[in-house]
Design a protein around this motif. Structure first.
Motif, mmCIF file in Angstrom:
data_model
loop_
_atom_site.group_PDB
_atom_site.id
_atom_site.type_symbol
_atom_site.label_atom_id
_atom_site.label_comp_id
_atom_site.label_asym_id
_atom_site.label_seq_id
_atom_site.Cartn_x
_atom_site.Cartn_y
_atom_site.Cartn_z
ATOM 1 N N ILE A 195 0.937 -1.257 0.116
ATOM 2 C CA ILE A 195 0.024 -0.015 0.004
ATOM 3 C C ILE A 195 0.799 1.136 -0.027
ATOM 4 O O ILE A 195 0.502 2.144 -0.667
ATOM 5 C CB ILE A 195 -0.947 0.023 1.332
ATOM 6 N N SER A 196 1.895 1.176 0.641
ATOM 7 C CA SER A 196 3.172 2.376 0.890
ATOM 8 C C SER A 196 3.552 2.593 -0.394
ATOM 9 O O SER A 196 3.346 3.804 -0.990
ATOM 10 C CB SER A 196 3.795 2.211 1.920
ATOM 11 N N ALA A 197 3.978 1.654 -1.207
ATOM 12 C CA ALA A 197 4.644 1.660 -2.570
ATOM 13 C C ALA A 197 3.544 2.080 -3.420
ATOM 14 O O ALA A 197 3.927 3.194 -4.266
ATOM 15 C CB ALA A 197 5.044 0.554 -2.863
ATOM 16 N N GLU A 198 2.528 1.973 -3.383
ATOM 17 C CA GLU A 198 1.476 2.352 -4.309
ATOM 18 C C GLU A 198 0.993 3.999 -4.140
ATOM 19 O O GLU A 198 0.688 4.547 -4.809
ATOM 20 C CB GLU A 198 0.189 1.405 -4.229
ATOM 21 N N TRP A 199 1.132 4.205 -2.663
ATOM 22 C CA TRP A 199 0.759 5.712 -2.402
ATOM 23 C C TRP A 199 1.970 6.413 -2.966
ATOM 24 O O TRP A 199 1.918 7.447 -3.490
ATOM 25 C CB TRP A 199 0.633 5.607 -1.009
ATOM 26 N N ASP A 200 3.182 6.004 -2.694
ATOM 27 C CA ASP A 200 4.266 6.811 -3.236
ATOM 28 C C ASP A 200 4.137 6.884 -4.616
ATOM 29 O O ASP A 200 4.510 7.831 -5.172
ATOM 30 C CB ASP A 200 5.587 6.228 -2.816
ATOM 31 N N ALA A 201 3.899 5.806 -5.441
ATOM 32 C CA ALA A 201 3.777 5.973 -7.064
ATOM 33 C C ALA A 201 2.876 7.132 -7.292
ATOM 34 O O ALA A 201 2.831 7.863 -8.084
ATOM 35 C CB ALA A 201 3.554 4.632 -7.489
ATOM 36 N N ALA A 202 1.465 6.929 -6.554
ATOM 37 C CA ALA A 202 0.449 7.865 -6.867
ATOM 38 C C ALA A 202 0.939 9.163 -6.449
ATOM 39 O O ALA A 202 0.858 10.267 -7.345
ATOM 40 C CB ALA A 202 -0.752 7.647 -5.999
ATOM 41 N N LEU A 203 1.692 9.593 -5.492
ATOM 42 C CA LEU A 203 2.209 10.798 -5.358
ATOM 43 C C LEU A 203 3.295 11.373 -6.028
ATOM 44 O O LEU A 203 3.164 12.599 -6.708
ATOM 45 C CB LEU A 203 2.762 10.802 -3.806
ATOM 46 N N GLY A 204 3.947 10.293 -6.654
ATOM 47 C CA GLY A 204 4.945 10.756 -7.745
ATOM 48 C C GLY A 204 4.304 11.326 -9.096
ATOM 49 O O GLY A 204 4.767 11.989 -9.652
ATOM 50 N N ARG A 205 3.173 10.447 -9.290
ATOM 51 C CA ARG A 205 2.525 10.806 -10.643
ATOM 52 C C ARG A 205 1.926 12.389 -10.406
ATOM 53 O O ARG A 205 1.680 13.116 -11.298
ATOM 54 C CB ARG A 205 1.571 9.808 -10.963
ATOM 55 N N LYS A 221 2.957 14.914 -8.616
ATOM 56 C CA LYS A 221 4.009 15.559 -8.730
ATOM 57 C C LYS A 221 4.257 15.930 -10.124
ATOM 58 O O LYS A 221 4.625 17.221 -10.268
ATOM 59 C CB LYS A 221 5.184 15.264 -7.769
ATOM 60 N N ASP A 222 4.514 14.792 -10.786
ATOM 61 C CA ASP A 222 4.957 15.062 -12.288
ATOM 62 C C ASP A 222 3.873 15.695 -12.849
ATOM 63 O O ASP A 222 4.067 16.621 -13.821
ATOM 64 C CB ASP A 222 5.092 13.484 -12.873
ATOM 65 N N PHE A 223 2.591 15.686 -12.709
ATOM 66 C CA PHE A 223 1.552 15.973 -13.176
ATOM 67 C C PHE A 223 1.571 17.743 -12.936
ATOM 68 O O PHE A 223 1.144 18.635 -13.670
ATOM 69 C CB PHE A 223 0.068 15.675 -13.138
ATOM 70 N N VAL A 224 1.599 17.927 -11.711
ATOM 71 C CA VAL A 224 1.692 19.472 -11.464
ATOM 72 C C VAL A 224 2.756 20.186 -11.894
ATOM 73 O O VAL A 224 2.599 21.390 -12.070
ATOM 74 C CB VAL A 224 1.421 19.451 -9.742
ATOM 75 N N GLU A 225 3.829 19.601 -11.837
ATOM 76 C CA GLU A 225 5.125 20.187 -12.350
ATOM 77 C C GLU A 225 5.048 20.301 -13.886
ATOM 78 O O GLU A 225 6.022 21.160 -14.351
ATOM 79 C CB GLU A 225 6.418 19.407 -11.764
ATOM 80 N N LYS A 226 4.335 19.672 -14.554
ATOM 81 C CA LYS A 226 4.179 20.094 -16.059
ATOM 82 C C LYS A 226 3.543 21.291 -16.510
ATOM 83 O O LYS A 226 2.753 21.820 -16.353
ATOM 84 C CB LYS A 226 3.692 18.541 -16.784
#
Length: 108
Positions: free
Chosen positions: A91-101, A103-108
Protein backbone atom coordinates in the motif's frame (compact mmCIF):
# COMPACT_ATOMS: atom_id res chain seq x y z
CA UNK A 1 -0.92 -3.33 -9.10
CA UNK A 2 -3.27 -5.64 -7.20
CA UNK A 3 -3.02 -5.93 -3.43
CA UNK A 4 -2.06 -9.55 -3.03
CA UNK A 5 -1.89 -9.71 0.75
CA UNK A 6 -4.70 -7.43 1.90
CA UNK A 7 -7.36 -10.14 1.90
CA UNK A 8 -5.05 -12.36 3.93
CA UNK A 9 -4.37 -9.52 6.37
CA UNK A 10 -7.91 -8.37 7.14
CA UNK A 11 -8.33 -10.64 10.17
CA UNK A 12 -4.90 -9.61 11.45
CA UNK A 13 -5.72 -5.90 11.21
CA UNK A 14 -9.13 -6.48 12.81
CA UNK A 15 -7.59 -8.41 15.70
CA UNK A 16 -4.88 -5.80 16.24
CA UNK A 17 -7.45 -2.99 16.12
CA UNK A 18 -8.16 -3.61 19.80
CA UNK A 19 -5.69 -1.96 22.19
CA UNK A 20 -5.63 -4.90 24.61
CA UNK A 21 -4.89 -7.42 21.86
CA UNK A 22 -2.21 -5.16 20.42
CA UNK A 23 -0.60 -4.94 23.87
CA UNK A 24 -0.74 -8.73 24.24
CA UNK A 25 0.99 -9.19 20.88
CA UNK A 26 3.60 -6.58 21.80
CA UNK A 27 4.25 -8.35 25.08
CA UNK A 28 4.62 -11.74 23.37
CA UNK A 29 7.00 -10.16 20.84
CA UNK A 30 9.13 -8.67 23.59
CA UNK A 31 9.00 -11.37 26.27
CA UNK A 32 8.32 -14.58 24.34
CA UNK A 33 5.80 -17.29 25.25
CA UNK A 34 3.80 -16.61 28.39
CA UNK A 35 1.07 -18.09 30.55
CA UNK A 36 -2.33 -16.49 31.04
CA UNK A 37 -1.24 -15.49 34.54
CA UNK A 38 1.79 -13.64 33.22
CA UNK A 39 -0.12 -12.11 30.30
CA UNK A 40 -2.85 -10.76 32.60
CA UNK A 41 -0.35 -8.85 34.74
CA UNK A 42 -0.81 -5.12 34.26
CA UNK A 43 -4.29 -5.39 32.77
CA UNK A 44 -7.35 -4.25 34.70
CA UNK A 45 -9.36 -7.25 33.52
CA UNK A 46 -9.86 -10.87 34.44
CA UNK A 47 -7.89 -13.82 33.13
CA UNK A 48 -11.08 -14.93 31.39
CA UNK A 49 -11.20 -11.63 29.49
CA UNK A 50 -7.54 -12.00 28.50
CA UNK A 51 -8.32 -15.56 27.35
CA UNK A 52 -11.11 -14.26 25.12
CA UNK A 53 -8.70 -11.77 23.55
CA UNK A 54 -6.17 -14.57 23.02
CA UNK A 55 -8.81 -16.65 21.22
CA UNK A 56 -9.49 -13.74 18.85
CA UNK A 57 -5.74 -13.48 18.18
CA UNK A 58 -5.61 -17.24 17.68
CA UNK A 59 -8.47 -17.04 15.17
CA UNK A 60 -6.46 -14.48 13.22
CA UNK A 61 -3.47 -16.84 13.24
CA UNK A 62 -1.33 -14.53 15.38
CA UNK A 63 -0.89 -16.72 18.46
CA UNK A 64 -1.00 -20.37 19.41
CA UNK A 65 -1.80 -21.80 22.79
CA UNK A 66 -0.49 -25.04 24.23
CA UNK A 67 -0.88 -26.79 27.53
CA UNK A 68 2.44 -28.41 28.45
CA UNK A 69 1.34 -28.84 32.07
CA UNK A 70 -1.29 -27.25 34.23
CA UNK A 71 -1.05 -23.82 32.60
CA UNK A 72 -1.86 -22.66 29.10
CA UNK A 73 1.14 -21.06 27.42
CA UNK A 74 0.66 -18.70 24.50
CA UNK A 75 3.22 -17.86 21.85
CA UNK A 76 3.33 -15.44 18.94
CA UNK A 77 3.19 -16.74 15.36
CA UNK A 78 5.08 -13.98 13.49
CA UNK A 79 4.30 -15.27 9.99
CA UNK A 80 0.88 -13.57 9.97
CA UNK A 81 2.48 -10.28 11.01
CA UNK A 82 4.88 -10.65 8.09
CA UNK A 83 1.96 -11.00 5.66
CA UNK A 84 0.28 -7.92 7.17
CA UNK A 85 3.55 -5.99 6.92
CA UNK A 86 3.84 -6.96 3.26
CA UNK A 87 0.32 -5.59 2.71
CA UNK A 88 1.26 -2.28 4.32
CA UNK A 89 4.49 -2.14 2.31
CA UNK A 90 2.55 -2.69 -0.89
CA UNK A 91 0.00 0.00 0.00
CA UNK A 92 2.84 2.38 0.87
CA UNK A 93 4.60 1.74 -2.45
CA UNK A 94 1.37 2.36 -4.36
CA UNK A 95 0.77 5.56 -2.41
CA UNK A 96 4.32 6.76 -3.16
CA UNK A 97 3.80 6.00 -6.86
CA UNK A 98 0.51 7.93 -6.88
CA UNK A 99 2.15 10.92 -5.20
CA UNK A 100 4.97 10.75 -7.76
CA UNK A 101 2.46 10.82 -10.61
CA UNK A 102 0.66 13.77 -9.01
CA UNK A 103 3.95 15.64 -8.58
CA UNK A 104 4.87 15.01 -12.23
CA UNK A 105 1.44 16.20 -13.34
CA UNK A 106 1.57 19.38 -11.24
CA UNK A 107 5.11 20.24 -12.32
CA UNK A 108 4.30 19.96 -16.03
Amino acid sequence: MRLLHVRDSVSVFAALGDETRLQIVARLCKEGPASIVRLSEGFAMSRQAITKHLHVLEGAGLVRGSRPGRESVWELLPERLDVARASLDQISAEWDAALGRLKDFVEK
